[in-house]
Design a protein around this motif. Structure first.
Motif, PDB file in Angstrom:
ATOM      1  N   LYS A 154       0.581  19.766  43.634  1.00  0.00           N
ATOM      2  CA  LYS A 154       0.961  18.493  43.026  1.00  0.00           C
ATOM      3  C   LYS A 154      -0.098  17.424  43.286  1.00  0.00           C
ATOM      4  O   LYS A 154      -0.391  16.601  42.408  1.00  0.00           O
ATOM      5  N   ASP A 157      -3.017  18.225  40.979  1.00  0.00           N
ATOM      6  CA  ASP A 157      -2.694  17.888  39.591  1.00  0.00           C
ATOM      7  C   ASP A 157      -2.808  16.382  39.355  1.00  0.00           C
ATOM      8  O   ASP A 157      -3.310  15.942  38.311  1.00  0.00           O
ATOM      9  N   ALA A 158      -2.360  15.591  40.340  1.00  0.00           N
ATOM     10  CA  ALA A 158      -2.422  14.130  40.198  1.00  0.00           C
ATOM     11  C   ALA A 158      -3.863  13.640  40.182  1.00  0.00           C
ATOM     12  O   ALA A 158      -4.214  12.726  39.412  1.00  0.00           O
ATOM     13  N   ARG A 160      -6.530  15.515  39.311  1.00  0.00           N
ATOM     14  CA  ARG A 160      -7.101  16.006  38.053  1.00  0.00           C
ATOM     15  C   ARG A 160      -6.739  15.079  36.894  1.00  0.00           C
ATOM     16  O   ARG A 160      -7.597  14.718  36.082  1.00  0.00           O
ATOM     17  N   ASP A 161      -5.469  14.675  36.842  1.00  0.00           N
ATOM     18  CA  ASP A 161      -5.020  13.801  35.762  1.00  0.00           C
ATOM     19  C   ASP A 161      -5.702  12.437  35.845  1.00  0.00           C
ATOM     20  O   ASP A 161      -6.044  11.842  34.817  1.00  0.00           O
ATOM     21  N   MET A 162      -5.889  11.940  37.066  1.00  0.00           N
ATOM     22  CA  MET A 162      -6.574  10.657  37.256  1.00  0.00           C
ATOM     23  C   MET A 162      -7.989  10.705  36.679  1.00  0.00           C
ATOM     24  O   MET A 162      -8.413   9.797  35.959  1.00  0.00           O
ATOM     25  N   ASP A 164      -9.209  12.930  34.435  1.00  0.00           N
ATOM     26  CA  ASP A 164      -9.180  13.153  32.984  1.00  0.00           C
ATOM     27  C   ASP A 164      -8.839  11.875  32.220  1.00  0.00           C
ATOM     28  O   ASP A 164      -9.299  11.672  31.089  1.00  0.00           O
ATOM     29  N   ASP A 165      -8.042  11.003  32.840  1.00  0.00           N
ATOM     30  CA  ASP A 165      -7.643   9.761  32.175  1.00  0.00           C
ATOM     31  C   ASP A 165      -8.675   8.646  32.309  1.00  0.00           C
ATOM     32  O   ASP A 165      -8.621   7.667  31.556  1.00  0.00           O
ATOM     33  N   THR A 166      -9.596   8.770  33.267  1.00  0.00           N
ATOM     34  CA  THR A 166     -10.489   7.641  33.546  1.00  0.00           C
ATOM     35  C   THR A 166     -11.971   7.939  33.357  1.00  0.00           C
ATOM     36  O   THR A 166     -12.777   7.007  33.331  1.00  0.00           O
ATOM     37  N   HIS A 171     -14.780  17.272  34.918  1.00  0.00           N
ATOM     38  CA  HIS A 171     -13.406  17.657  35.252  1.00  0.00           C
ATOM     39  C   HIS A 171     -13.306  18.069  36.718  1.00  0.00           C
ATOM     40  O   HIS A 171     -14.179  18.765  37.236  1.00  0.00           O
ATOM     41  N   HIS A 348      -2.488   5.749  39.162  1.00  0.00           N
ATOM     42  CA  HIS A 348      -2.834   7.094  39.620  1.00  0.00           C
ATOM     43  C   HIS A 348      -2.999   7.097  41.141  1.00  0.00           C
ATOM     44  O   HIS A 348      -2.518   8.005  41.832  1.00  0.00           O
ATOM     45  N   LYS A 351       0.318   6.930  42.935  1.00  0.00           N
ATOM     46  CA  LYS A 351       1.032   8.213  42.885  1.00  0.00           C
ATOM     47  C   LYS A 351       0.444   9.202  43.875  1.00  0.00           C
ATOM     48  O   LYS A 351       1.190   9.905  44.591  1.00  0.00           O
TER      49      LYS A 351
END
Length: 360
Positions: A154, A157-158, A160-162, A164-166, A171, A348, A351
């Motif tokens: 988890k 994933d958080a 990675r998402d941060m 990918d979003d910024t 990656h 992000h 979280k």
């Protein structure tokens, strides 16, 4: 996988008026036998050529020496990727900032000039400021907590998402650590007051600038490669890093006192360029992700083992290791900043902080 090259066969028909005898005394005049032989030879050549084309080398960069947490991450990743790809994806290591310091490495991965890299989460904040959350002081409670957090799906994933979003062009594929960061210089640090007014080289993040200022220190930014000379000449009074990093870069030669403050986890993120990622097949992408997952799970434990081994070596060469540090005094100042800085960095970061603190 690359498409096989076109193979063109020219079938040579024997001249019936120029037959030759074989060693066994038989006349070689059967066109079918000649055709079969040519096909077999072509198959061997095709097989060898295709195998050579399928094997491809990729560049993996970092700024640390060998026998570091970063080189451990490389060893785990490259070995697993070679195994899964059956030798078709081979990763070559470029350690010791051969391809640049960490901010430069990140830019080269984004441009596709470097395929893979591992870079500190603090320096990652130069391209994604919310990554500074990983540098929050006393966010990690112990070695075990740090190891668990880096291997937690988890948390990954958080992060990675941060990214990918910024950020574009890069990656996150794994997490790692080099243990905790500690203070070192020519003076001992037993309590917060021992830092007041002194110049400390820190990583260039808003988190670092805020926290060390709260301790009363003056923060100085510089590339890692300049730390040795700056300690030697007095440009800075203290630096801070992991025990093994301090050892293998020989910073103890100019800063012979290591104070075990454990103020911050020395975490890192492993990367792949988007240029490479987009060029891979679905199967190759899965090989990369599986190999990277092994890094997140295995590297942190081995890195902390390396930290303990490094401390033993440092004691043998006469380094003064200060263990009676009043960490509670540092933590009393740092704790109010945990939630405040995480929220200021962004959703992000907040979280990620919450996920890490929830790990038992």
């Amino acid at each position: 996988s690359p498409s096989p090259p076109d193979v063109q066969l020219t079938i040579l028909q024997p001249r019936w008026d120029d037959r030759r005898k074989s060693k066994q005394g038989e006349t070689v005049h059967n066109p079918a036998r000649i055709f079969s032989g040519l096909i077999a030879a072509a198959a061997i050549m095709f097989s060898g050529g295709a195998g050579a084309q399928e094997a491809k080398h990729y560049r993996f960069a970092h700024d640390q020496q060998l026998n570091s947490g970063y080189s451990i991450a490389y060893d785990i990743f490259s070995a697993k990727l070679k195994e899964l790809s059956k030798g078709t994806m081979l990763v070559d290591q470029y350690p010791g900032a051969q391809l640049g310091q960490e901010p430069q490495i990140l830019q080269l991965v984004r441009s596709g000039d470097i395929d893979f890299a591992i870079v500190s989460s603090a320096n990652t904040s130069t391209i994604s400021p919310q990554a500074g959350v990983m540098s929050l002081h006393f966010l990690f409670r112990s070695d075990e907590h740090n190891i668990k957090a880096m291997g937690d799906q988890k948390v990954f994933d958080a992060i990675r998402d941060m990214i990918d979003d910024t950020v574009q062009g890069i990656h996150a594929i794994a997490l790692g650590t080099q243990g905790f960061r500690h203070m070192y210089g020519k003076r001992e640090v037993h309590k917060v007051d021992d830092l007041k007014g002194y110049k400390v080289r820190v990583q260039a993040t808003a988190t670092e600038d805020t926290m060390f200022a709260a301790y009363g220190a003056q923060t100085v930014h510089m590339p890692f490669g300049s730390v040795y000379t700056s300690l030697q000449t007095g440009v800075v009074d203290f630096a801070e890093n992991a025990v093994n990093v301090y050892l293998i870069n020989k910073h103890y030669e100019v800063a012979p006192v290591l104070s075990m403050t454990e103020h911050e986890a020395n975490n890192a993120i492993m990367w792949i360029s988007d240029k490479l990622w987009q060029s891979l097949s679905a199967e190759q992408k899965q090989w990369v992700l599986t190999s990277a997952r092994d890094v997140s799970v295995q590297e942190p434990k081995r890195a902390f083992e390396l930290e303990r081994s490094a401390a033993t070596k440092l004691e043998k060469v006469g380094v003064k290791i200060v263990t009676d540090v009043d960490k509670a005094g540092f933590q009393k100042i740092a704790d109010p900043y945990l939630d405040k800085l995480a929220k200021e960095l962004g959703p992000h970061a907040d979280k990620i902080k919450t996920l890490i603190r929830a790990i038992n």
